[in-house]
Design an enzyme around this catalytic site. Structure first.
Site, PDB file in Angstrom:
ATOM      1  CD  GLU A   1      -2.838  -1.307   0.372  1.00 12.51           C
ATOM      2  OE1 GLU A   1      -3.196  -0.019   0.020  1.00 12.51           O
ATOM      3  OE2 GLU A   1      -3.017  -2.332  -0.232  1.00 12.51           O
TER       4      GLU A   1
ATOM      5  CB  CYS B   1      -2.315   6.662   2.189  1.00 18.12           C
ATOM      6  SG  CYS B   1      -3.588   5.558   3.119  1.00 18.12           S
TER       7      CYS B   1
HETATM    8  P1  NAP Z   1       8.398   4.900   4.666  1.00 15.37           P
HETATM    9  O1  NAP Z   1       9.487   5.826   4.829  1.00 15.37           O
HETATM   10  O2  NAP Z   1       8.332   4.214   3.382  1.00 15.37           O
HETATM   11  O3  NAP Z   1       8.443   3.726   5.711  1.00 15.37           O
HETATM   12  C1  NAP Z   1       7.195   2.880   5.777  1.00 15.37           C
HETATM   13  C2  NAP Z   1       7.679   1.628   6.655  1.00 15.37           C
HETATM   14  O4  NAP Z   1       8.680   0.731   5.984  1.00 15.37           O
HETATM   15  C3  NAP Z   1       8.335   2.112   8.023  1.00 15.37           C
HETATM   16  O5  NAP Z   1       7.958   1.265   8.995  1.00 15.37           O
HETATM   17  C4  NAP Z   1       9.626   2.156   7.792  1.00 15.37           C
HETATM   18  O6  NAP Z   1      10.477   1.972   9.076  1.00 15.37           O
HETATM   19  C5  NAP Z   1       9.788   0.821   6.853  1.00 15.37           C
HETATM   20  N1  NAP Z   1      11.188   0.643   6.243  1.00 15.37           N
HETATM   21  C6  NAP Z   1      11.920   1.690   5.832  1.00 15.37           C
HETATM   22  N2  NAP Z   1      12.836   1.241   4.883  1.00 15.37           N
HETATM   23  C7  NAP Z   1      12.842  -0.218   5.205  1.00 15.37           C
HETATM   24  C8  NAP Z   1      13.611  -1.352   4.803  1.00 15.37           C
HETATM   25  N3  NAP Z   1      14.749  -1.117   4.122  1.00 15.37           N
HETATM   26  N4  NAP Z   1      13.463  -2.689   5.372  1.00 15.37           N
HETATM   27  C9  NAP Z   1      12.204  -2.778   6.003  1.00 15.37           C
HETATM   28  N5  NAP Z   1      11.158  -1.808   6.389  1.00 15.37           N
HETATM   29  C10 NAP Z   1      11.605  -0.398   5.891  1.00 15.37           C
HETATM   30  O7  NAP Z   1       6.903   5.705   4.699  1.00 15.37           O
HETATM   31  P2  NAP Z   1       6.247   6.456   5.985  1.00 15.37           P
HETATM   32  O8  NAP Z   1       7.372   7.775   5.830  1.00 15.37           O
HETATM   33  O9  NAP Z   1       6.465   5.778   7.195  1.00 15.37           O
HETATM   34  O10 NAP Z   1       4.959   6.816   5.435  1.00 15.37           O
HETATM   35  C11 NAP Z   1       4.506   7.855   4.690  1.00 15.37           C
HETATM   36  C12 NAP Z   1       4.447   7.037   3.268  1.00 15.37           C
HETATM   37  O11 NAP Z   1       3.601   6.261   3.370  1.00 15.37           O
HETATM   38  C13 NAP Z   1       3.637   8.229   2.386  1.00 15.37           C
HETATM   39  O12 NAP Z   1       4.071   8.367   1.040  1.00 15.37           O
HETATM   40  C14 NAP Z   1       1.952   7.821   2.470  1.00 15.37           C
HETATM   41  O13 NAP Z   1       1.280   7.978   0.953  1.00 15.37           O
HETATM   42  C15 NAP Z   1       2.404   6.224   2.533  1.00 15.37           C
HETATM   43  N6  NAP Z   1       1.017   5.455   3.059  1.00 15.37           N
HETATM   44  C16 NAP Z   1       0.338   4.593   2.262  1.00 15.37           C
HETATM   45  C17 NAP Z   1      -0.708   3.994   2.884  1.00 15.37           C
HETATM   46  C18 NAP Z   1      -1.423   3.181   2.141  1.00 15.37           C
HETATM   47  O14 NAP Z   1      -2.305   2.646   2.772  1.00 15.37           O
HETATM   48  N7  NAP Z   1      -1.395   3.083   0.836  1.00 15.37           N
HETATM   49  C19 NAP Z   1      -1.194   4.397   4.191  1.00 15.37           C
HETATM   50  C20 NAP Z   1      -0.255   5.105   4.899  1.00 15.37           C
HETATM   51  C21 NAP Z   1       0.780   5.705   4.513  1.00 15.37           C
HETATM   52  P3  NAP Z   1      11.097   3.160   9.841  1.00 15.37           P
HETATM   53  O15 NAP Z   1      10.271   4.090  10.161  1.00 15.37           O
HETATM   54  O16 NAP Z   1      11.868   2.530  11.238  1.00 15.37           O
HETATM   55  O17 NAP Z   1      12.256   3.670   8.935  1.00 15.37           O
END
Ligand code: NAP
Length: 524
Positions: free
Chosen positions: A259, A298
């Site tokens: 997602e 999102c």
């Molecule tokens: P993110 O930076 O991509 O992080 C998402 C998750 O992935 C976090 O738990 C992060 O952990 C983890 N992660 C990062 N690098 C990783 C790796 N190499 N291996 C395993 N896990 C890893 O996103 P965010 O900043 O938390 O969220 C914002 C984004 O999410 C926005 O772009 C939004 O549109 C999107 N979003 C989408 C939805 C949907 O349902 N489609 C819902 C909510 C948000 P850490 O935090 O520990 O780095």
């Protein structure tokens, strides 16, 4: 500074080392540190497969459903405590309810669904899907499909914006299917998710090994995936791409659901001129989507498509409504919009807005100035709602840049075909909406944009009172979207449960197929 613990192999584990600071979004104060250093990720996955999976599969589908219902009741009793922690992530009480009550509602939904749609009696393992087909003239040889729980772990990686709802909407279908979960929260809001996990574990409801929790970085977790594990990811498209192409995910063909981010749109019908109820509905919805969770949804509306001759009217009406929005400390009852999750997130939004402003201009708000009630505008991650206007619908930035905050851009369109084309420039979205009183226009737009969307809301006065709104994913409906939105599907009722199961075609005599159990839906 307090290092936040993880829960692995049925024990709380406090890491060593410095960890990553976690801040109060409202005051900017450091409140804890997150680290996963020293966690045996391979051991955690092994524990899920060898302890959690068998313990869950020892329960019937209906026992697992009852467990979800009991969990919902337990968490409901602790909502106030969760609301208080949620306020430190910048969320108003309304936002917190969206996240916390919404998550509890998902548990209840899956509890009801399990009792209604999954086999009863002592059935633990098999769900028969669809009708059986006769494969011979005399009916002695049949074929059908059965679904059985995967024997691995469900690795659930969450984004920071829904610290309660997101883990619960992933946990519920996994648990119902009989697959153990390993939850990883996003670091900026992990204090709240951590308390949620403590509450779940304190309930004593879950069988051993069925829930593990890794706070901090994922480390080498994905290196140890095997072919029976699955990954459910929520977060940015960039991280989704990195994880989707991880050698273990590719090499073991691990089921991977993403997602990701999304530049969602909302279309105003040409019939909805100022003075009509639909015009007001459109403007209200736009302002709501910009300000709930400070736009960190999102599904929030990023592109507001408006008939070219209504651009001024929509801009003026939305600006007037936005001027009434009080920004400030979430604990103040007069506040309508709280803070972003952190200063880093605010900087990222400002950076995105700067790019958007290359082809747009501001209709409301200023990226560097906001009047804040009850808190310090700079220490806390506060930002004004920002409504932009881009008069060139072909400009690329508004269709490409997701400013993950209280930001939307008005964009003109000229015809249903034109707006469908513009919607497609988002390259795949989670949610869209059409606000119109004209069914023919609604049909044209919905059929034009549906291939690019996971969910569409058609809003008119008939449904306005009951409508759950553009931005609310619902457990009975698919949440996900094609392309940039990740290409995944979450929830959608029973579909999410089946995602945790292997579908197998089984052929044999009627007697043998009957012995497999897991009655088909039409026989229940
Ligand atoms: P993110 O930076 O991509 O992080 C998402 C998750 O992935 C976090 O738990 C992060 O952990 C983890 N992660 C990062 N690098 C990783 C790796 N190499 N291996 C395993 N896990 C890893 O996103 P965010 O900043 O938390 O969220 C914002 C984004 O999410 C926005 O772009 C939004 O549109 C999107 N979003 C989408 C939805 C949907 O349902 N489609 C819902 C909510 C948000 P850490 O935090 O520990 O780095």
């Amino acid at each position: 500074m307090r290092l936040l613990p993880s829960y692995v192999q049925d024990r709380w584990y406090t890491p060593t080392g410095d960890g990553t600071p976690v801040y109060d979004a409202v005051t900017g104060e450091e409140i804890a540190r997150a680290s996963s250093s020293g966690i045996d990720m391979a051991g955690a996955l092994h524990h899920a497969r060898t302890v959690g999976g068998p313990a869950l599969r020892a329960l019937t589908f209906h026992q697992r459903a009852a467990l979800l219902a009991d969990l919902a009741t337990h968490l409901r009793g602790h909502r106030e405590e969760l609301y208080a922690l949620s306020a430190r992530t910048g969320a108003t009480l309304y936002d917190s309810k969206f996240d916390i009550d919404g998550g509890i509602r998902v548990l209840r939904h899956y509890a009801d669904l399990g009792l209604r749609e999954l086999p009863g009696g002592d059935e633990r393992l098999v769900y028969a899907e669809g009708p059986q087909e006769s494969l011979s003239r005399d009916g002695s040889f049949l074929g059908g499909h059965v679904c059985t729980p995967l024997r691995g772990a469900a690795v659930q990686i969450n984004a920071y914006n829904f610290p309660v709802w997101a883990p619960l909407e992933k946990l519920a279908p996994a648990l119902l299917a009989g697959v153990p979960s390993l939850i990883k929260p996003a670091t900026p809001t992990c204090v709240l998710t951590g308390r949620l996990i403590e509450l779940i574990l304190e309930s004593g409801l879950l069988p051993p090994g069925s829930l593990q929790y890794v706070c901090g970085g994922a480390g080498d977790l994905l290196d140890h995936l095997t072919e029976q594990d699955l990954v459910s990811f929520t977060g940015s498209a960039a991280t989704a791409e990195r994880l989707r192409t991880h050698p273990s995910v590719i090499g073991q063909a691990v089921r991977f659901n993403a997602e990701a981010d999304s530049v969602n749109c909302s279309v105003l019908g040409p019939d909805a001129i100022p003075g009509t109820a639909e015009f007001d509905l459109y403007v209200d919805q736009l302002v709501t989507e910009m300000t709930v969770k400070a736009g960190q949804k999102c599904t929030a509306i990023r592109r507001a498509f408006v008939p070219a001759d209504l651009m001024d009217a929509v801009g003026e009406a939305a600006a007037a409504r936005l001027a009434e929005v009080v920004v400030g400390a979430p604990s103040d009852p007069a506040v309508r919009m709280g803070a972003l999750a952190g200063l880093a997130q605010r900087e990222e939004v400002r950076r995105c807005v700067k790019t958007l402003l290359d082809s747009a201009r501001l209709v409301f708000g200023h990226p560097d100035r906001v009047e804040v009630r009850g808190a310090d505008a700079e220490r806390g991650a506060f930002l004004s709602p920002l409504l932009l206007r881009c008069d060139d619908p072909g400009a690329s930035a508004p269709h490409e840049v997701e400013a993950f905050g209280p930001v939307s851009t008005l964009i003109p369109y000229t015809s249903p075909e034109h707006v469908a084309f513009l919607a497609s420039l988002g390259r795949g979205s989670l949610a869209g909406s059409v606000v119109t009183g004209d069914p023919a226009f609604a049909r044209e737009v919905v059929l034009g944009v549906a291939p690019w969307h996971g969910r569409l809301l058609v809003l008119d006065t008939d449904s306005a009172q009951a409508s759950t709104g553009h931005g609310s994913p619902l457990p009975g409906l698919i949440h996900g979207g094609p392309g940039r939105a990740g290409g995944g599907e979450e929830m959608g009722g029973i579909r999410a449960v089946l995602h945790h199961m292997q579908r197998t075609a089984v052929q044999g005599s009627p007697r043998m197929l009957a012995a497999l159990g897991g009655r088909a839906p039409e026989e229940r």
